[in-house]
Design a protein around this motif. Structure first.
Motif, PDB file in Angstrom:
ATOM      1  N   LEU A   1      69.538  -0.107   3.679  1.00  0.00           N
ATOM      2  CA  LEU A   1      68.556   0.920   3.336  1.00  0.00           C
ATOM      3  C   LEU A   1      69.090   2.281   3.736  1.00  0.00           C
ATOM      4  CD1 LEU A   1      65.292  -0.780   4.689  1.00  0.00           C
ATOM      5  CD2 LEU A   1      66.073  -0.719   2.326  1.00  0.00           C
ATOM      6  N   PRO A   2      68.599   3.355   3.122  1.00  0.00           N
ATOM      7  CA  PRO A   2      68.993   4.691   3.583  1.00  0.00           C
ATOM      8  C   PRO A   2      68.422   4.969   4.965  1.00  0.00           C
ATOM      9  CG  PRO A   2      67.296   4.831   1.883  1.00  0.00           C
ATOM     10  CD  PRO A   2      67.730   3.399   1.933  1.00  0.00           C
ATOM     11  N   ALA A   3      69.185   5.661   5.790  1.00  0.00           N
ATOM     12  CA  ALA A   3      68.760   5.945   7.163  1.00  0.00           C
ATOM     13  C   ALA A   3      67.582   6.917   7.145  1.00  0.00           C
ATOM     14  CB  ALA A   3      69.913   6.531   7.969  1.00  0.00           C
ATOM     15  N   PRO A   4      66.456   6.554   7.762  1.00  0.00           N
ATOM     16  CA  PRO A   4      65.303   7.472   7.780  1.00  0.00           C
ATOM     17  C   PRO A   4      65.558   8.648   8.716  1.00  0.00           C
ATOM     18  CG  PRO A   4      64.837   5.531   9.096  1.00  0.00           C
ATOM     19  CD  PRO A   4      66.170   5.302   8.463  1.00  0.00           C
ATOM     20  N   ALA A   5      64.853   9.732   8.459  1.00  0.00           N
ATOM     21  CA  ALA A   5      64.978  10.939   9.278  1.00  0.00           C
ATOM     22  C   ALA A   5      63.603  11.540   9.470  1.00  0.00           C
ATOM     23  CB  ALA A   5      65.923  11.944   8.628  1.00  0.00           C
ATOM     24  N   GLY A   6      63.467  12.399  10.489  1.00  0.00           N
ATOM     25  CA  GLY A   6      62.212  13.086  10.737  1.00  0.00           C
ATOM     26  C   GLY A   6      61.403  12.424  11.831  1.00  0.00           C
ATOM     27  N   THR A   7      60.230  12.966  12.065  1.00  0.00           N
ATOM     28  CA  THR A   7      59.361  12.467  13.138  1.00  0.00           C
ATOM     29  C   THR A   7      58.557  11.243  12.726  1.00  0.00           C
ATOM     30  OG1 THR A   7      57.621  14.001  12.429  1.00  0.00           O
ATOM     31  CG2 THR A   7      59.146  14.782  14.121  1.00  0.00           C
ATOM     32  N   GLN A   8      58.537  10.930  11.438  1.00  0.00           N
ATOM     33  CA  GLN A   8      57.837   9.741  10.950  1.00  0.00           C
ATOM     34  C   GLN A   8      58.847   8.718  10.422  1.00  0.00           C
ATOM     35  OE1 GLN A   8      54.899  11.056   8.123  1.00  0.00           O
ATOM     36  NE2 GLN A   8      53.433  11.584   9.718  1.00  0.00           N
ATOM     37  N   GLY A   9      59.901   8.509  11.212  1.00  0.00           N
ATOM     38  CA  GLY A   9      60.978   7.631  10.795  1.00  0.00           C
ATOM     39  C   GLY A   9      60.549   6.195  10.618  1.00  0.00           C
ATOM     40  N   ASN A  10      59.642   5.689  11.504  1.00  0.00           N
ATOM     41  CA  ASN A  10      59.222   4.298  11.375  1.00  0.00           C
ATOM     42  C   ASN A  10      58.446   4.069  10.077  1.00  0.00           C
ATOM     43  OD1 ASN A  10      60.313   4.214  13.933  1.00  0.00           O
ATOM     44  ND2 ASN A  10      58.713   2.914  14.767  1.00  0.00           N
ATOM     45  N   THR A  11      57.552   4.989   9.739  1.00  0.00           N
ATOM     46  CA  THR A  11      56.800   4.864   8.490  1.00  0.00           C
ATOM     47  C   THR A  11      57.734   4.933   7.289  1.00  0.00           C
ATOM     48  OG1 THR A  11      54.914   5.936   9.578  1.00  0.00           O
ATOM     49  CG2 THR A  11      54.875   5.788   7.175  1.00  0.00           C
ATOM     50  N   ALA A  12      58.702   5.862   7.319  1.00  0.00           N
ATOM     51  CA  ALA A  12      59.672   5.961   6.224  1.00  0.00           C
ATOM     52  C   ALA A  12      60.515   4.683   6.122  1.00  0.00           C
ATOM     53  CB  ALA A  12      60.556   7.184   6.434  1.00  0.00           C
ATOM     54  N   PHE A  13      60.825   4.070   7.276  1.00  0.00           N
ATOM     55  CA  PHE A  13      61.599   2.828   7.252  1.00  0.00           C
ATOM     56  C   PHE A  13      60.833   1.707   6.548  1.00  0.00           C
ATOM     57  CE2 PHE A  13      62.157  -1.288   9.378  1.00  0.00           C
ATOM     58  CZ  PHE A  13      63.469  -1.566   9.030  1.00  0.00           C
ATOM     59  N   TRP A  14      59.552   1.555   6.878  1.00  0.00           N
ATOM     60  CA  TRP A  14      58.758   0.502   6.226  1.00  0.00           C
ATOM     61  C   TRP A  14      58.566   0.769   4.742  1.00  0.00           C
ATOM     62  CZ3 TRP A  14      58.556  -3.756   8.746  1.00  0.00           C
ATOM     63  CH2 TRP A  14      58.474  -3.775  10.131  1.00  0.00           C
ATOM     64  N   LEU A  15      58.397   2.041   4.367  1.00  0.00           N
ATOM     65  CA  LEU A  15      58.235   2.371   2.952  1.00  0.00           C
ATOM     66  C   LEU A  15      59.534   2.173   2.176  1.00  0.00           C
ATOM     67  CD1 LEU A  15      55.954   5.531   3.256  1.00  0.00           C
ATOM     68  CD2 LEU A  15      55.300   3.284   2.383  1.00  0.00           C
ATOM     69  N   SER A  16      60.672   2.488   2.801  1.00  0.00           N
ATOM     70  CA  SER A  16      61.956   2.222   2.143  1.00  0.00           C
ATOM     71  C   SER A  16      62.170   0.728   1.961  1.00  0.00           C
ATOM     72  CB  SER A  16      63.107   2.824   2.964  1.00  0.00           C
ATOM     73  OG  SER A  16      62.980   4.229   3.065  1.00  0.00           O
ATOM     74  N   LEU A  17      61.730  -0.044   2.961  1.00  0.00           N
ATOM     75  CA  LEU A  17      61.828  -1.494   2.837  1.00  0.00           C
ATOM     76  C   LEU A  17      60.927  -2.005   1.712  1.00  0.00           C
ATOM     77  CD1 LEU A  17      63.348  -3.745   4.332  1.00  0.00           C
ATOM     78  CD2 LEU A  17      61.329  -4.077   5.735  1.00  0.00           C
ATOM     79  N   LEU A  18      59.777  -1.385   1.560  1.00  0.00           N
ATOM     80  CA  LEU A  18      58.872  -1.745   0.473  1.00  0.00           C
ATOM     81  C   LEU A  18      59.472  -1.390  -0.883  1.00  0.00           C
ATOM     82  CD1 LEU A  18      56.100  -2.547  -0.733  1.00  0.00           C
ATOM     83  CD2 LEU A  18      55.331  -0.214  -0.242  1.00  0.00           C
ATOM     84  N   ALA A  19      60.080  -0.188  -0.964  1.00  0.00           N
ATOM     85  CA  ALA A  19      60.605   0.279  -2.243  1.00  0.00           C
ATOM     86  C   ALA A  19      61.818  -0.522  -2.698  1.00  0.00           C
ATOM     87  CB  ALA A  19      60.974   1.763  -2.144  1.00  0.00           C
ATOM     88  N   GLN A  20      62.584  -1.033  -1.755  1.00  0.00           N
ATOM     89  CA  GLN A  20      63.825  -1.702  -2.111  1.00  0.00           C
ATOM     90  C   GLN A  20      63.792  -3.210  -1.894  1.00  0.00           C
ATOM     91  OE1 GLN A  20      67.200   0.388  -0.638  1.00  0.00           O
ATOM     92  NE2 GLN A  20      68.660  -1.250  -1.042  1.00  0.00           N
ATOM     93  N   GLY A  21      62.859  -3.691  -1.116  1.00  0.00           N
ATOM     94  CA  GLY A  21      62.896  -5.089  -0.731  1.00  0.00           C
ATOM     95  C   GLY A  21      62.211  -6.059  -1.663  1.00  0.00           C
TER      96      GLY A  21
END
Length: 518
Positions: A265-285
C-alpha cells in the motif's frame, strides 16, 4: 467515462470524506454527527449524482463471533449464511460474514466470522441520505472485519497478538488475533491525545483485554500478551517512554510505513495516518464482507449492470468492426488475386494471338498448308525422294559432329546435257536414278586436320550409301596465291567449319567417286 469515487469514514462523532489522489488518501471534508452536518452531507450528495461511495465505519457496539456451518455450495450456502445472520442479529440490518476456512472435522464444516453493528442508529444517520439520493453505494465495511481479512498476512505476527490502532475520530480499536483469526474486537474513546495520557489509556485497555482473554481461557493466566501498536510517523518515539513491558504485557510498535510496504500500500502521511491506512486497505484490498443491506446497493448494481451492457455492446461492436474489416481484407485480397489472374490470362491470350498471327518473315498457315500439299504431290510424282532422304539421314547419323543447316534437292543434274538440250529420254532416265542433293552444314570445333578427317569419313559414308559425292566447300584456308594452308595443330580451334557436299545419284557403270573441288 471515469466517475469520482469517495470514501466515507463514519465514527460516533462525525463523518469524514476522503478521496484518493496520486495513490494517497486525502481528507476533503468533515461533517459532525448532527442535523447541520447531515444537511451539508446531503448537499454534497446532490452535487455528485454520478459518484461512487464506499463506507468504512468504526463504531461501538459491534459484535464479532466465529460460527461453524455444515458444508454447502452455491445458493444453498448463501441461504444458510443469511438465515444464520438473521437468527443472530434480529434487530439490525447491518451484518456480514467473512470466510475463515474449513474446520478440522470429519465433515469439514465451514468456519465463518460473523459481524454486526448491533446499534444501527449511527449508521442509519448517514446511510439514509445515501438511500434518499439513490447514491451508488459500493459497500459498507468495518475496520474489525477488514483487519481480520488482511492483518494475518503480516510477516512475523505473534500467535497471540492484540493490535491497537488509534483513529482520530473514533478512538482506540482493539483487535485480538489468535493464530491469525479474530477472536474479539473492541472500541474505546480517547480522552486525550497527549502522549503520556494516551499511553496510560493504552496500558489500561491492554490490561482489561488481557484479563478478559484470560477469563475466556484464550491465553494462559501467566503468559505474556503481545500488544502491537499501529503507530503513525513520529508517534512511536512519543509513546515508547510510557509503554514499558511488564511480565504480562509486551509492547511492540508497528510503524505504518512498514505495514503499508508489507501489504503493498502507499505509505500514509499526516496526523490521520491510521484512518488513511484503513481506507487505503479498503480501496486496494477488495474486502470479502459487506454490511450494506441489499436495498442500499440497488443503484450501484443497476449502474454496474448498465456499464456491463455498455461494455458488452462496445465489445460486440468492436468485434463486428473487426470481422467486417477482416472480411473486407479477404475480399480485397480475392479481388487482387482475380485481377492478377485476369492479367495473366490476358498476357497468355496475347501470346497465343502473337503465335497465331503470321510474321512478315514467316509463311502464313495458309501458305504452309499449300506448301505441304505441294510437297505431298511432289512425293507422289517422285517416289524415290523419300527413300533418298532416308538414306542420307541414316548415313549422317553416324557423324553427329556434322550439324546440318540446309538440304536442297533437285531432280536431274543442273549441268547435264539432257537438261541443256531438253532431251526427254535422258531426263526420264535421270528421274529413275533419284534426285541430286546438296548438304550445307558445319563441323563441330576441332583442329583443321581433324575436320578434314571427319569430312573424308562423312564423304565415305555417303559413297557407301550409293552416291557420288562432290565437295563444294571443305574446312581449308584458301590464300590469294591459290595455295592451301592448313592450320597448325597448336593453333586456336576453329569453331563452325563449313562443309558443303553435292550428292549425285550413282552411275549405272559404277563410276561413283568423290570429287573435291577447291
Amino acid at each position: 467515462m471515469l466517475h469520482a469515487h469517495y470514501f466515507l469514514f463514519i465514527s460516533d462523532t462525525a463523518l469524514t470524506v476522503w478521496q484518493r489522489q496520486a495513490d494517497l488518501m486525502q481528507c476533503s471534508a468533515r461533517y459532525p454527527a448532527d442535523a447541520e452536518g447531515v444537511a451539508s452531507f446531503e448537499h454534497l450528495l446532490a452535487a455528485q449524482p454520478q459518484a461512487l461511495w464506499s463506507v468504512l465505519f468504526d463504531l461501538q457496539e459491534e459484535d464479532c463471533r466465529i460460527e461453524t456451518l455444515p458444508p454447502a455450495h452455491g445458493r444453498d450456502r448463501l441461504l444458510l449464511i443469511t438465515r444464520r445472520l438473521q437468527q443472530l442479529y434480529r434487530h439490525t440490518p447491518y451484518h456480514a460474514a467473512l470466510r475463515l476456512g474449513r474446520a478440522e472435522t470429519p465433515k469439514r464444516h465451514e468456519r465463518l466470522l460473523f459481524g454486526a453493528q448491533t446499534n444501527p442508529t449511527p449508521l442509519a444517520l448517514w446511510l439514509a441520505p445515501l438511500q434518499a439520493q439513490q447514491a451508488r453505494l459500493v459497500g459498507l465495511y468495518s475496520i474489525s472485519l477488514l483487519g481480520a481479512q488482511h492483518l494475518p498476512h503480516l510477516p512475523a505476527l505473534p500467535p497471540h497478538a492484540l493490535l491497537i490502532s488509534h483513529q482520530a475520530d473514533s478512538g482506540l480499536r482493539q483487535l485480538y488475533l489468535e493464530q491469525g483469526q479474530l477472536r474479539f474486537s473492541r472500541l474505546s474513546h480517547v480522552a486525550s491525545t497527549e502522549p503520556a495520557l494516551l499511553a496510560t489509556q493504552i496500558q489500561e485497555e491492554a490490561a482489561k483485554a488481557r484479563q478478559y482473554l484470560a477469563s475466556l481461557r484464550a491465553i494462559d493466566a501467566q503468559a505474556a500478551l503481545t500488544v502491537c501498536l499501529l503507530c503513525e510517523p513520529g508517534q512511536e518515539r512519543a509513546l515508547q517512554p510510557y509503554c514499558q513491558n511488564t511480565p504480562l504485557l509486551e509492547y511492540r510498535a508497528l510503524p505504518l510505513p512498514a505495514l503499508a510496504k508489507a501489504l503493498k500500500l502507499p505509505a500514509p502521511a499526516g496526523t490521520q495516518g491510521n484512518t488513511a491506512f484503513w481506507l487505503s486497505l479498503l480501496a486496494q484490498g477488495r474486502p470479502q464482507h459487506d454490511f450494506a443491506p441489499a436495498a442500499l446497493r440497488v443503484p450501484y448494481r443497476a449502474w454496474r449492470a448498465g456499464r456491463a451492457l455498455y461494455l458488452a455492446s462496445a465489445a460486440v461492436l468492436l468485434l463486428g468492426l473487426g470481422l467486417a474489416y477482416h472480411d473486407w481484407r479477404q475480399a480485397e485480397q480475392a479481388n487482387q488475386a482475380e485481377r492478377l489472374v485476369a492479367q495473366r490470362l490476358a498476357r497468355v491470350e496475347d501470346s497465343q494471338q502473337a503465335l497465331l498471327r503470321p510474321r512478315a518473315d514467316e509463311p502464313s498457315p495458309a501458305n504452309l498448308l499449300q506448301l505441304s500439299r505441294h510437297y505431298q504431290h511432289y512425293l507422289a510424282e517422285q517416289p524415290r525422294l523419300a527413300d533418298s532422304l532416308l538414306t542420307v539421314s541414316q548415313a549422317l547419323l553416324a557423324h553427329p559432329e556434322y550439324q546440318l543447316d540446309e538440304l536442297i534437292w533437285s531432280q536431274g543434274s543442273p549441268t547435264s546435257a539432257a537438261a541443256e538440250a531438253g532431251n526427254a529420254d535422258q531426263t526420264a532416265h535421270a528421274n529413275t536414278r533419284g534426285p541430286h542433293i546438296e548438304l550445307h552444314g558445319q563441323l563441330s570445333a576441332a583442329a583443321q586436320r581433324t575436320q578434314l578427317a571427319l569430312s573424308q569419313q562423312i564423304i565415305t559414308s555417303l559413297q557407301a550409301a550409293g552416291y557420288q559425292v562432290e565437295a563444294r566447300q571443305l574446312p581449308l584456308d584458301l590464300r590469294p596465291d591459290q595455295h592451301l594452308k592448313l592450320s597448325s595443330e597448336r593453333a586456336d580451334q576453329t569453331a563452325g567449319a563449313r562443309l558443303q557436299l553435292q550428292l549425285n545419284p550413282s552411275k549405272p557403270s559404277g563410276q561413283g567417286h568423290a570429287e573435291v573441288a577447291p
